[in-house]
Structure formats: C-alpha cells, structure tokens
Design an enzyme around this catalytic site. Structure first.
Site, PDB file in Angstrom:
ATOM      1  N   ARG A 169     -36.068 -46.699 -16.142  1.00 46.51           N
ATOM      2  CA  ARG A 169     -34.822 -46.084 -15.693  1.00 46.51           C
ATOM      3  C   ARG A 169     -34.751 -44.616 -16.107  1.00 46.51           C
ATOM      4  NH1 ARG A 169     -31.487 -51.509 -17.673  1.00 46.51           N
ATOM      5  NH2 ARG A 169     -32.142 -52.807 -15.905  1.00 46.51           N
ATOM      6  N   ARG A 207     -45.047 -45.299 -14.745  1.00 45.28           N
ATOM      7  CA  ARG A 207     -43.797 -46.008 -14.453  1.00 45.28           C
ATOM      8  C   ARG A 207     -44.046 -47.234 -13.584  1.00 45.28           C
ATOM      9  NH1 ARG A 207     -40.091 -47.008 -10.832  1.00 45.28           N
ATOM     10  NH2 ARG A 207     -37.900 -47.110 -11.441  1.00 45.28           N
ATOM     11  N   SER A 212     -26.736 -13.990 -28.247  1.00 36.23           N
ATOM     12  CA  SER A 212     -27.037 -13.988 -29.673  1.00 36.23           C
ATOM     13  C   SER A 212     -25.735 -13.906 -30.450  1.00 36.23           C
ATOM     14  CB  SER A 212     -27.932 -12.789 -30.014  1.00 36.23           C
ATOM     15  OG  SER A 212     -27.967 -12.558 -31.411  1.00 36.23           O
ATOM     16  N   LYS A 249     -28.561  -9.032 -26.211  1.00 37.87           N
ATOM     17  CA  LYS A 249     -29.685  -9.930 -25.937  1.00 37.87           C
ATOM     18  C   LYS A 249     -29.365 -10.956 -24.846  1.00 37.87           C
ATOM     19  CE  LYS A 249     -32.556 -11.248 -28.981  1.00 37.87           C
ATOM     20  NZ  LYS A 249     -33.157 -12.037 -30.078  1.00 37.87           N
ATOM     21  N   ASN A 299     -31.460 -14.126 -24.332  1.00 35.15           N
ATOM     22  CA  ASN A 299     -32.607 -14.890 -24.824  1.00 35.15           C
ATOM     23  C   ASN A 299     -33.094 -15.910 -23.795  1.00 35.15           C
ATOM     24  OD1 ASN A 299     -32.573 -13.657 -27.415  1.00 35.15           O
ATOM     25  ND2 ASN A 299     -30.903 -15.005 -28.036  1.00 35.15           N
ATOM     26  N   ARG A 345     -48.687 -60.937 -33.740  1.00 37.75           N
ATOM     27  CA  ARG A 345     -47.424 -60.201 -33.815  1.00 37.75           C
ATOM     28  C   ARG A 345     -47.488 -59.372 -35.088  1.00 37.75           C
ATOM     29  NH1 ARG A 345     -42.996 -63.150 -32.560  1.00 37.75           N
ATOM     30  NH2 ARG A 345     -41.774 -61.335 -33.184  1.00 37.75           N
TER      31      ARG A 345
END
Length: 468
Positions: free
Chosen positions: A128, A192, A292, A298, A300, A331
C-alpha cells in the site's frame, strides 16, 4: 488540539517524511489495519476449504473492519508480554467476534502463528505504501524527460573529481537523472508485485491445519496446506510464496534493496542540484527554496537537502534487513523483531524523498546563461582534450602535449584565454589558422554524442510518458 502525549512521534525530527502519504500508510494504525486484514483473510481462506463455517468468516471479517475499537497504544503496551502486537490483537479480535457469534470466535487466528500475521501485515503495508511512491517517481520521471528534451543541446561544464572536465549538456544530465528514477521505479514495481503472504503455522509445516481438517471429517488431501496457502494469498491480494519464509527473508531483503537503490538514485539527483545551486555556481535553483532563521537573503535548496539526508539513512536501515537473512532455526529470536522499525522507516524516508523529488523536478529553475558563463571560467582550458586530439594528428602527440602544456600554463599565469596563448606557440600557429583555433576552443561545440544519447534515453518508456 495539539498533542499532549510526550511519547508521540509526529515527525518533528523527520520533515522529509512528514505529511507524506507513505507516513500515513505506514503508521501504527495502518499496521493494525493490515493485521486485521490478514486475520480476516485467513478465516475466509479456511472457510473456502471447509475448515471453517462461512458464518465464521463473515463474523471475523466484520469484526476486523471495526478498526476504531482497537486501541493502538493499549496494544503496544500489552505487546511487551509476548514480544509482538499480534497476541493482544488476537485477544481483542476474538472478543469482538464473540460479541457477534460466539461459535465463530473459535476460528480467529486458527492454526496461525504471530509471525504469519505480522509478516503478512508488513507486506500489505509495504504494498500500500509503494503506490504513492511509484506515482511520485512517475511524476519526477515525466518532468525530467521534459527537461532533457528542452535542454538537449544546452551546454554545461562537465565536472569530474569536483573540477571542470569537458563540456556536456544539461539535457544529458537530466536524462541521466531520469534514467535512475526509471530504474528505481522498475525495481520497486517488481518488488511490489512479488510481495508474498506468509503462512506456515508454528514451524512452517502448516501441520495444525491438517489436524483441523481431520476434525472436520472428510479427507481434504495431502495438498491441503498448499491449497490453503494459495487461497490465503489470493484473499490478501499478495503473491503466493513458494515456501513459508519465517527464516527465509528474501522478500524483506529484496524490498530493502529496492528501497536503498531508490534512495541512492534520488540522492544522485539531489546531490547534483545541491552542487549546481551553490551561490558561486548558480546554474540551477529550487523553485521555492526554504528560508533561513538568521539570513533573510537565503533561498535554501530544502527539498534536495531532505532527499540527500534520506540517501544517507536508508542504506544503514537496510543493512539490518540484510542481516535478517542469517536468522536461525524455523523461527528466530530477535532477527525478525529487529526488522520491524527499520523497514517502516525505510519506507517512510523513501516515500518522503519520492514526493520531494517530484516537487523538486517540477519547480527546478534552469539558468543556461550561467551555465555558459561557467564554461568560460577556465578561459578555454576545458576544451584541452579536443585540442590535444586535433594537434596530435597535425604535429604529433608528443609535440602537441608539450605545446598545450606551455600554452595552458601561460593562460593561467597571464590571465589570458587559451586560444590567445596557443597563438604564441609557433608549431600550433603554423598548422591552425586563427579562425579554426577559435572554433576548436569554443566549448559549446564539443558535446560529442550528448544529443544522440539524450534522444536514445528519451525513447525508453516505463513510469514516464515520452516527452515527444
């Protein structure tokens, strides 16, 4: 209302995954939902073979659907006594079924072991969670395909070992990013599709189900366990395993490997963006960079930063999953338990990184003019490979190398362009007219097969649509 539970993890220290679809798809509630789905599927599969009444399957399925009645925190605390959350969940599910049908309660979890349910739940959660990851990788690949096509011939400095090497094109760089994204998509899609259900009983023999069959009456045959395993897998929507895999951890290792590859593939994209968006390079920029706390000027490259952080974390998490391959006996004690959190965290990190990669690609700002300016930063030295090849054919390899070395040193020391320094070399001036020398030192004319490589890369189909 803000959370007041001091133990609750709301993603404060993991902004890359915060708010992503995968974060929700891998939460504790999602695991409880998946465990309940596994329990209901098991009872239905048994009913289909005559090992349980149809009414029991209906009652268990209905009780399992009432997810709100199962207290996740309470299950977690009670899980300490038996070492896993399946044990208290089965107790609560049995109570819920008994309220509907007392006889049906005997068929809850019948013949299974806790690992059957939790492993199956983990595969359901992974299946999922990978849906939005694959979708985001497809988004990223689509945008990168468009960038590669648009900038097929946009010149940019190729860099090796952090230094200018020879010219390339931004289109080829974007095509490379797309190729990695498609590689990741293919690996995750294949993994998947192969995620298996788990059912083996106490030690992987399915023996208890044969005993229940004897109690029912008619002989259901020696292949009962195999038919039950097939039916159970079909009920969950997962693949049918060849064998119970309690200590044969190929599915988890393969999933981990695909997640690590995806993190690295997206990390390459992010690493290049981080480098090329440096102030002094300025060839790329994030569409909406982050601010920032101290420096208002800035912007970023936050998304690239978060992806880069994921690329550094996931391999370490996946190393725990690979270590699980050495689980002992039928196990294991500890090896299985050690997988739970690293697997979930790897899914969450990759889910966040895939989302960030799609957004990064969609908002990426490309600055061809700055790319061209940077090509000239070494005053033509970036084209020395081409000159060496041309001059070797005209005056010999040794003489060409010596002349180029002298001219390159002079260009650096005197701050002049390479073609000017080359004109002062008599051997070179004798064989190369000024206009030909200027042509040979033009970095935009030395891209080799870059355009053809882009064209070929864009013919690859997969997660993305062809941009043409």
């Amino acid at each position: 209302m803000p959370s007041t539970d001091p133990a609750e993890d709301l993603g404060l220290l993991s902004p890359g995954q915060a708010g992503s679809p995968v974060e929700t798809a891998t939460g504790d509630a999602a695991y409880v939902r998946a465990m309940l789905d596994a329990e209901a599927a098991l009872t239905r599969a048994q009913a289909a073979l005559g090992l349980a009444p149809a009414a029991a399957a209906q009652a268990v399925t209905a009780a399992a659907a009432e997810t709100a009645r199962y207290d996740v925190r309470d299950l977690a605390l009670r899980a300490r006594s038996g070492g896993n959350p399946v044990i208290p969940l089965v107790a609560d599910l049995t109570t819920a079924v008994a309220e509907r049908d007392r006889q049906a309660a005997a068929h809850v979890h019948r013949g299974a072991t806790s690992q059957d349910i939790l492993d199956t739940a983990a595969m359901l959660v992974a299946a999922r969670a990978l849906e939005p990851v694959l979708a985001d990788l497809g988004r990223a690949a689509d945008v990168l395909a468009r960038l590669a096509a648009e900038h097929r011939d946009t010149p940019i400095a190729g860099r090796t070992l952090t230094q200018h090497a020879v010219p390339t094109t931004f289109g080829l760089k974007a095509a490379g990013w797309r190729s990695l994204v498609l590689d990741a998509h293919e690996r995750l899609a294949a993994v998947r599709a192969a995620l298996p259900a788990q059912l083996g009983g106490a030690a992987g023999t399915l023996a208890a189900f044969h005993t229940f069959a004897e109690a029912v009456g008619p002989d259901l045959g020696p292949d009962l366990g195999l038919r039950l395993l097939a039916g159970y897998a079909a009920e969950t929507g997962l693949a049918e395993p060849m064998l119970p895999w309690h200590t044969l951890r190929t599915p988890v290792a393969d999933l981990g490997g695909a997640l690590a590859f995806t993190a690295g593939a997206l990390g390459k994209f992010a690493a290049d963006v981080l480098l090329l968006s440096r102030t002094e390079i300025g060839e790329l920029g994030e569409g909406s960079g982050g601010g920032s706390s101290a420096m208002p000027h800035k912007a970023n490259p936050v998304r690239a930063t978060l992806i880069a952080a994921t690329a550094r974390q996931v391999p370490a998490l996946v190393s725990v999953l690979y270590a699980g391959l050495a689980a002992e006996d039928e196990r294991p004690a500890g090896a299985w338990h050690a997988e739970w959190q690293p697997l979930r965290q790897a899914l969450r990190l990759v889910g966040g990184a895939a989302r960030d990669a799609a957004e990064l690609a969609e908002g990426l700002r490309v600055h061809p003019r700055r790319m061209r300016d940077n090509l000239d930063a070494t005053d033509g030295l970036i084209i020395s490979e081409r000159l060496a090849a041309v001059l070797a054919a005209l005056i010999g390899r040794g003489e060409a190398g010596q002349a180029l070395s002298r001219a390159s040193r002079r260009a650096v020391e005197q701050g002049v362009e390479l073609d000017e320094a080359l004109r002062e070399e008599p051997d070179i001036a004798r064989v190369l007219p000024q206009d030909r020398l200027r042509e040979l030192t033009d970095p935009t004319q030395y891209a080799g097969s870059a355009g053809a490589l882009v064209d070929r890369a864009l013919r690859r189909t997969g997660a993305a649509r062809n941009p043409t």
